[in-house]
Design a protein around this motif. Structure first.
Motif, PDB file in Angstrom:
ATOM      1  N   ALA A  32       6.708  -8.432   0.696  1.00 66.94           N
ATOM      2  CA  ALA A  32       6.650  -7.343   1.671  1.00 66.94           C
ATOM      3  C   ALA A  32       5.189  -7.248   2.114  1.00 66.94           C
ATOM      4  N   PHE A  35       2.680  -4.464   0.571  1.00 70.28           N
ATOM      5  CA  PHE A  35       2.886  -4.442  -0.875  1.00 70.28           C
ATOM      6  C   PHE A  35       2.360  -5.708  -1.545  1.00 70.28           C
ATOM      7  N   TYR A 108       4.162   2.697  -3.261  1.00 69.46           N
ATOM      8  CA  TYR A 108       4.992   1.517  -3.038  1.00 69.46           C
ATOM      9  C   TYR A 108       6.170   1.510  -4.013  1.00 69.46           C
ATOM     10  N   GLU A 111       9.194  -0.676  -2.835  1.00 64.27           N
ATOM     11  CA  GLU A 111       8.863  -2.098  -2.893  1.00 64.27           C
ATOM     12  C   GLU A 111       8.730  -2.568  -4.341  1.00 64.27           C
TER      13      GLU A 111
END
Length: 148
Positions: A32, A35, A108, A111
């Protein structure tokens, strides 16, 4: 004796190769944009990899040398250890990852959860590698999960 040492050395080599190529492997499983950049910049890939390797080898060693029981030497017992390490390790990695991000003021969590789920595969593979590397010296469980 040679076969046992060959398996051990092969397992160690594969584990070291995983350590060397950790970023490439883990980013193939989950990437990602922001991330993954933060994971790399904060050296979290190394932390997650160390936890994964350590847990896989530790649980394999516990199964083959601490538990090492005739009553616990069936393939389904080995499979239960695989399931345990495969579920616990990503949970630990999730909390470590989110803890590092939270202390840096970054969120995050979603993620990190997806990344931890993708880490299930690597932990399972590492446990199988560790199992086949060290099982030969176990007195009771060396035939598990597959007889020699």
């Amino acid at each position: 004796m040679e076969k046992k040492v060959t398996y051990l050395v092969t397992g160690i080599i594969v584990t070291v190769l995983y350590w060397i190529f950790k970023v490439e492997i883990l980013e193939k499983l989950y990437y990602a944009q922001g991330f993954s950049d933060e994971m790399y910049n904060n050296s979290i890939y190394g932390i997650v990899t160390a936890i994964s390797i350590g847990m896989a080898w530790l649980v394999a060693a516990i199964y083959y040398y601490v538990i090492n029981s005739v009553r616990f030497a069936r393939w389904w017992h080995w499979l239960s250890m695989l399931v345990i390490v495969t579920l616990i390790t990503p949970i630990i990695c999730y909390f470590v990852t989110t803890g590092i991000f939270n202390s840096a003021g970054k969120d995050y969590a979603h993620e990190a959860m997806a990344f931890s789920v993708s880490n299930l595969l690597t932990v399972a593979v590492l446990f199988v590698i560790a199992s086949f590397s060290i099982r030969w010296w176990s007195s009771n469980c060396r035939h598990t999960p597959i007889p020699q």
